[in-house]
Write a protein that holds these residues in place. Structure first.
Motif, PDB file in Angstrom:
ATOM      1  N   UNK A   1       0.823  -1.212   0.000  1.00  0.00           N
ATOM      2  CA  UNK A   1       0.000   0.000   0.000  1.00  0.00           C
ATOM      3  C   UNK A   1       0.857   1.261   0.000  1.00  0.00           C
ATOM      4  N   UNK A   2       0.221   2.384  -0.288  1.00  0.00           N
ATOM      5  CA  UNK A   2       0.818   3.716  -0.148  1.00  0.00           C
ATOM      6  C   UNK A   2       2.147   3.865  -0.883  1.00  0.00           C
ATOM      7  N   UNK A   3       2.218   3.376  -2.122  1.00  0.00           N
ATOM      8  CA  UNK A   3       3.399   3.569  -2.941  1.00  0.00           C
ATOM      9  C   UNK A   3       4.570   2.656  -2.633  1.00  0.00           C
TER      10      UNK A   3
ATOM     11  N   UNK B   1       9.236  -1.175  -4.003  1.00  0.00           N
ATOM     12  CA  UNK B   1      10.307  -1.384  -3.024  1.00  0.00           C
ATOM     13  C   UNK B   1      10.225  -2.713  -2.284  1.00  0.00           C
ATOM     14  N   UNK B   2       9.230  -3.541  -2.631  1.00  0.00           N
ATOM     15  CA  UNK B   2       9.009  -4.800  -1.923  1.00  0.00           C
ATOM     16  C   UNK B   2       9.037  -5.953  -2.917  1.00  0.00           C
ATOM     17  N   UNK B   3       9.770  -7.004  -2.589  1.00  0.00           N
ATOM     18  CA  UNK B   3       9.761  -8.226  -3.373  1.00  0.00           C
ATOM     19  C   UNK B   3       9.247  -9.364  -2.505  1.00  0.00           C
TER      20      UNK B   3
ATOM     21  N   UNK C   1       8.260  -0.871   7.940  1.00  0.00           N
ATOM     22  CA  UNK C   1       6.924  -1.167   7.427  1.00  0.00           C
ATOM     23  C   UNK C   1       6.025  -1.686   8.546  1.00  0.00           C
ATOM     24  N   UNK C   2       4.748  -1.721   8.235  1.00  0.00           N
ATOM     25  CA  UNK C   2       3.761  -2.383   9.076  1.00  0.00           C
ATOM     26  C   UNK C   2       3.028  -3.372   8.187  1.00  0.00           C
ATOM     27  N   UNK C   3       2.590  -4.498   8.783  1.00  0.00           N
ATOM     28  CA  UNK C   3       1.863  -5.493   8.004  1.00  0.00           C
ATOM     29  C   UNK C   3       0.763  -6.118   8.859  1.00  0.00           C
ATOM     30  N   UNK C   4      -0.240  -6.650   8.159  1.00  0.00           N
ATOM     31  CA  UNK C   4      -1.309  -7.393   8.835  1.00  0.00           C
ATOM     32  C   UNK C   4      -1.894  -8.407   7.872  1.00  0.00           C
ATOM     33  N   UNK C   5      -2.457  -9.449   8.452  1.00  0.00           N
ATOM     34  CA  UNK C   5      -3.097 -10.511   7.678  1.00  0.00           C
ATOM     35  C   UNK C   5      -4.609 -10.411   7.808  1.00  0.00           C
TER      36      UNK C   5
ATOM     37  N   UNK D   1      -2.264 -10.550   2.795  1.00  0.00           N
ATOM     38  CA  UNK D   1      -1.262  -9.803   3.552  1.00  0.00           C
ATOM     39  C   UNK D   1      -1.194  -8.388   2.993  1.00  0.00           C
ATOM     40  N   UNK D   2      -1.334  -7.394   3.875  1.00  0.00           N
ATOM     41  CA  UNK D   2      -1.171  -5.999   3.479  1.00  0.00           C
ATOM     42  C   UNK D   2       0.079  -5.459   4.137  1.00  0.00           C
ATOM     43  N   UNK D   3       0.893  -4.730   3.358  1.00  0.00           N
ATOM     44  CA  UNK D   3       2.128  -4.117   3.855  1.00  0.00           C
ATOM     45  C   UNK D   3       2.058  -2.634   3.528  1.00  0.00           C
ATOM     46  N   UNK D   4       2.386  -1.785   4.514  1.00  0.00           N
ATOM     47  CA  UNK D   4       2.371  -0.337   4.286  1.00  0.00           C
ATOM     48  C   UNK D   4       3.609   0.281   4.947  1.00  0.00           C
ATOM     49  N   UNK D   5       3.979   1.500   4.535  1.00  0.00           N
ATOM     50  CA  UNK D   5       5.059   2.185   5.236  1.00  0.00           C
ATOM     51  C   UNK D   5       4.664   2.381   6.699  1.00  0.00           C
TER      52      UNK D   5
END
Length: 109
Positions: free
Chosen positions: A17-19, A23-25, A56-60, A103-107
Motif C-alpha cells: 500500500x501507499x506507494x 520497493x518490496x519483493x 513497514x507495518x503489516x497485517x493478515x 497480507x497488506x504491507x504499508x510504510x
C-alpha cells in the motif's frame, strides 16, 4: 527467486500500500494447512532498496473459501526490513474456517 510486486505477481494475496509496491519483493509463501488446525502462513519478503532499510507495518486478513472474512482484521505489526535482506512475515488464523489469506504491507506510521 524474488518477484517485485510491480511485476505480474502470481502471489495476489500480498498487497503493498501507499506507494510501497516498487520497493518490496515477495517469494512463494509457505502455508501450514494441518487438518483440524487454523491456517498458518509465512511470507518471505525482501526490501528492494539499495542501502536504505524499510520500516513497514503489516497485517493478515483471514478469509473463508467464499472470500468472506472469518475473524476481525489483524493488528498492524511493525517490522524493520534491512536493504536486500529477506525477512519473514508470519501470521496465524484463529478460526479453522480460514482457508485463504491476504497480507497488506504499508510504510510504518
Amino acid at each position: 527467486y524474488t518477484l517485485s510486486l510491480h511485476d505480474a505477481l502470481p502471489i495476489s494475496s500480498v498487497v503493498a500500500l501507499d506507494g510501497l509496491q516498487p520497493y518490496i519483493g515477495v517469494s512463494a509463501p509457505v502455508e501450514d494447512r494441518t487438518p483440524g488446525q487454523p491456517l498458518s502462513v509465512q511470507v518471505p519478503v525482501r526490501a528492494l532498496t539499495n542501502g536504505a532499510e524499510l520500516n513497514v507495518q503489516y497485517r493478515f486478513y483471514w478469509l473463508s473459501d467464499q472470500q468472506v472474512p472469518v475473524q476481525e482484521e489483524g493488528e498492524w505489526r511493525y517490522m524493520r526490513m534491512p536493504a536486500r535482506a529477506q525477512v519473514f512475515m508470519s501470521g496465524n488464523a484463529l478460526d479453522t474456517r480460514a482457508s485463504r489469506w491476504r497480507l497488506e504491507i504499508r510504510p510504518a506510521r
